[in-house]
Motif scaffolding. Structure first.
Motif, PDB file in Angstrom:
ATOM      1  N   LEU A 199       0.792  -1.155   0.166  1.00  0.00           N
ATOM      2  CA  LEU A 199      -0.168   0.141  -0.170  1.00  0.00           C
ATOM      3  C   LEU A 199       1.035   1.295  -0.098  1.00  0.00           C
ATOM      4  CD1 LEU A 199      -2.757  -0.963   2.564  1.00  0.00           C
ATOM      5  CD2 LEU A 199      -2.994  -1.211   0.127  1.00  0.00           C
ATOM      6  N   ILE A 200       0.468   2.342  -0.564  1.00  0.00           N
ATOM      7  CA  ILE A 200       1.061   3.448  -0.648  1.00  0.00           C
ATOM      8  C   ILE A 200       0.134   4.532   0.126  1.00  0.00           C
ATOM      9  CG2 ILE A 200       2.357   2.954  -2.698  1.00  0.00           C
ATOM     10  CD1 ILE A 200       0.536   4.460  -4.265  1.00  0.00           C
ATOM     11  N   GLN A 201       0.863   5.449   0.672  1.00  0.00           N
ATOM     12  CA  GLN A 201      -0.134   6.697   1.313  1.00  0.00           C
ATOM     13  C   GLN A 201       0.314   7.879   0.240  1.00  0.00           C
ATOM     14  OE1 GLN A 201       1.536   7.871   4.970  1.00  0.00           O
ATOM     15  NE2 GLN A 201      -0.249   9.003   5.427  1.00  0.00           N
ATOM     16  N   VAL A 202      -0.743   8.201  -0.382  1.00  0.00           N
ATOM     17  CA  VAL A 202      -0.873   9.503  -1.635  1.00  0.00           C
ATOM     18  C   VAL A 202      -0.191  10.426  -0.936  1.00  0.00           C
ATOM     19  CG1 VAL A 202      -2.323  10.595  -3.084  1.00  0.00           C
ATOM     20  CG2 VAL A 202      -2.959   8.097  -2.628  1.00  0.00           C
ATOM     21  N   LYS A 203      -0.517  10.833   0.337  1.00  0.00           N
ATOM     22  CA  LYS A 203      -0.044  12.080   0.602  1.00  0.00           C
ATOM     23  C   LYS A 203       1.552  12.126   0.541  1.00  0.00           C
ATOM     24  CE  LYS A 203      -0.679  15.437   4.495  1.00  0.00           C
ATOM     25  NZ  LYS A 203      -1.408  15.527   5.776  1.00  0.00           N
ATOM     26  N   LYS A 204       1.980  11.138   0.849  1.00  0.00           N
ATOM     27  CA  LYS A 204       3.676  11.109   0.795  1.00  0.00           C
ATOM     28  C   LYS A 204       4.437  10.305  -0.295  1.00  0.00           C
ATOM     29  CE  LYS A 204       3.480  11.194   6.002  1.00  0.00           C
ATOM     30  NZ  LYS A 204       3.758  10.695   7.240  1.00  0.00           N
ATOM     31  N   CYS A 205       3.681  10.217  -1.366  1.00  0.00           N
ATOM     32  CA  CYS A 205       4.087   9.123  -2.393  1.00  0.00           C
ATOM     33  C   CYS A 205       4.971   9.877  -3.288  1.00  0.00           C
ATOM     34  CB  CYS A 205       3.069   8.394  -2.974  1.00  0.00           C
ATOM     35  SG  CYS A 205       2.127   9.298  -4.183  1.00  0.00           S
ATOM     36  N   GLY A 206       5.119  11.103  -3.215  1.00  0.00           N
ATOM     37  CA  GLY A 206       6.131  11.927  -4.249  1.00  0.00           C
ATOM     38  C   GLY A 206       5.464  11.982  -5.563  1.00  0.00           C
ATOM     39  N   GLU A 207       6.561  11.631  -6.342  1.00  0.00           N
ATOM     40  CA  GLU A 207       5.951  12.159  -7.839  1.00  0.00           C
ATOM     41  C   GLU A 207       5.814  10.441  -8.576  1.00  0.00           C
ATOM     42  OE1 GLU A 207       5.156  14.961  -9.605  1.00  0.00           O
ATOM     43  OE2 GLU A 207       5.564  15.948  -7.513  1.00  0.00           O
ATOM     44  N   MET A 208       5.143   9.753  -8.113  1.00  0.00           N
ATOM     45  CA  MET A 208       4.807   8.492  -8.638  1.00  0.00           C
ATOM     46  C   MET A 208       4.395   8.899 -10.091  1.00  0.00           C
ATOM     47  SD  MET A 208       3.178   5.686  -6.038  1.00  0.00           S
ATOM     48  CE  MET A 208       3.689   4.391  -7.037  1.00  0.00           C
ATOM     49  N   LYS A 209       5.012   7.967 -11.136  1.00  0.00           N
ATOM     50  CA  LYS A 209       4.374   8.179 -12.609  1.00  0.00           C
ATOM     51  C   LYS A 209       3.676   6.624 -12.993  1.00  0.00           C
ATOM     52  CE  LYS A 209       5.862  12.341 -13.097  1.00  0.00           C
ATOM     53  NZ  LYS A 209       4.685  13.216 -13.123  1.00  0.00           N
ATOM     54  N   PHE A 210       2.534   6.838 -13.596  1.00  0.00           N
ATOM     55  CA  PHE A 210       1.773   5.753 -13.966  1.00  0.00           C
ATOM     56  C   PHE A 210       2.004   5.919 -15.756  1.00  0.00           C
ATOM     57  CE2 PHE A 210       0.206   6.254 -10.087  1.00  0.00           C
ATOM     58  CZ  PHE A 210       0.329   5.300  -9.081  1.00  0.00           C
ATOM     59  N   ARG A 211       1.621   4.751 -16.420  1.00  0.00           N
ATOM     60  CA  ARG A 211       1.533   4.924 -17.783  1.00  0.00           C
ATOM     61  C   ARG A 211       0.146   5.912 -18.143  1.00  0.00           C
ATOM     62  NH1 ARG A 211       3.596  -0.469 -17.356  1.00  0.00           N
ATOM     63  NH2 ARG A 211       5.906  -0.582 -17.839  1.00  0.00           N
ATOM     64  N   ASN A 212      -0.514   5.461 -17.401  1.00  0.00           N
ATOM     65  CA  ASN A 212      -2.079   5.829 -17.769  1.00  0.00           C
ATOM     66  C   ASN A 212      -2.139   7.293 -17.359  1.00  0.00           C
ATOM     67  OD1 ASN A 212      -4.935   6.587 -16.898  1.00  0.00           O
ATOM     68  ND2 ASN A 212      -5.112   4.812 -18.286  1.00  0.00           N
ATOM     69  N   ASN A 213      -2.170   8.226 -18.102  1.00  0.00           N
ATOM     70  CA  ASN A 213      -2.582   9.864 -17.578  1.00  0.00           C
ATOM     71  C   ASN A 213      -3.683  10.114 -16.743  1.00  0.00           C
ATOM     72  OD1 ASN A 213       0.045  10.772 -18.871  1.00  0.00           O
ATOM     73  ND2 ASN A 213      -1.182  11.184 -20.907  1.00  0.00           N
ATOM     74  N   ASP A 214      -4.684   9.369 -16.714  1.00  0.00           N
ATOM     75  CA  ASP A 214      -5.871   9.592 -16.029  1.00  0.00           C
ATOM     76  C   ASP A 214      -5.405   9.363 -14.602  1.00  0.00           C
ATOM     77  OD1 ASP A 214      -7.374  10.188 -18.101  1.00  0.00           O
ATOM     78  OD2 ASP A 214      -8.409   8.143 -18.054  1.00  0.00           O
ATOM     79  N   ILE A 215      -4.629   8.204 -14.357  1.00  0.00           N
ATOM     80  CA  ILE A 215      -4.177   7.717 -13.016  1.00  0.00           C
ATOM     81  C   ILE A 215      -3.217   8.907 -12.448  1.00  0.00           C
ATOM     82  CG2 ILE A 215      -3.058   5.972 -11.300  1.00  0.00           C
ATOM     83  CD1 ILE A 215      -4.157   4.019 -13.458  1.00  0.00           C
ATOM     84  N   ASN A 216      -2.439   9.346 -13.314  1.00  0.00           N
ATOM     85  CA  ASN A 216      -1.375  10.388 -12.770  1.00  0.00           C
ATOM     86  C   ASN A 216      -1.916  11.544 -12.462  1.00  0.00           C
ATOM     87  OD1 ASN A 216       1.347   9.143 -13.300  1.00  0.00           O
ATOM     88  ND2 ASN A 216       1.083   9.468 -15.538  1.00  0.00           N
TER      89      ASN A 216
END
Length: 186
Positions: A48-65
């Motif tokens: 699990l990731i904590q969105v507030k502290k996850c930094g600049e995660m990059k996904f292939r899907n722009n919607d998720i980004n």
């Protein structure tokens, strides 16, 4: 529309689902193929990731980004960055609904629904400015109500309170009525 319904609808898209799980579970490697996904029950262990502290995660899907970025910025109350990044950038209604559901903001959900009915995309900067303004107005009203309550407790009249707070007597009378109806009078 309820937040869980919004999120279920958003994650029904196999491409989004696969991108999220490939990034979170498999460190970005394409293990899950969106075309091969079928409804199933799994017992995968999740990192699990904590969105507030996850930094600049990059996904292939722009919607998720977009969703992760906006949610992270809202949680961190980084409204300047939201304004700089999303200024004049329309957000798809579905994404705005997901951001509203994840951040538990009924106001964002309602505004996204209104925009969808009008056939428009959502301007997140304007939405957040409206939320901030509503919060400011609400806080201002609560502070005025608190001041009126304290002055009432000292036995001051509506006219005197209005004069001291530089408000119209009608405004003060409405607040006095609210205080009396709610039993908050001190």
């Amino acid at each position: 529309m309820k937040p869980d319904t919004i999120l279920k609808t958003f994650w029904r898209d196999n491409e989004r689902f696969a991108d999220l799980f490939n990034t979170v579970l498999f460190k970005g490697n394409s293990v899950l193929d969106p075309d091969e996904l079928q409804p199933m029950i799994s017992d995968y262990k999740l990192n699990l990731i904590q969105v507030k502290k996850c930094g600049e995660m990059k996904f292939r899907n722009n919607d998720i980004n977009t969703v992760f970025d906006l949610v992270r910025l809202i949680y961190n109350q980084d409204y300047d960055k939201i304004n700089n990044t999303y200024k004049n950038k329309a957000i798809d209604t579905e994404l705005a609904l997901v951001v509203g559901a994840v951040t538990n903001s009924q106001k964002i959900i309602d505004q996204a629904m209104r925009m969808e009915q009008e056939g428009e995309k959502m301007d997140m900067c304007k939405a957040l400015e409206a939320l901030e303004q509503r919060g400011f107005e609400s806080g201002k009203k609560e502070l005025l109500k608190e001041k009126v309550g304290k002055k009432l407790a000292k036995g001051k009249t509506v006219v005197i309170i209005a004069d001291e707070l530089e408000e119209e007597p009608e405004v003060i009378q409405r607040i006095v009525n609210e205080i009396q109806e709610s039993g908050m009078e001190k």
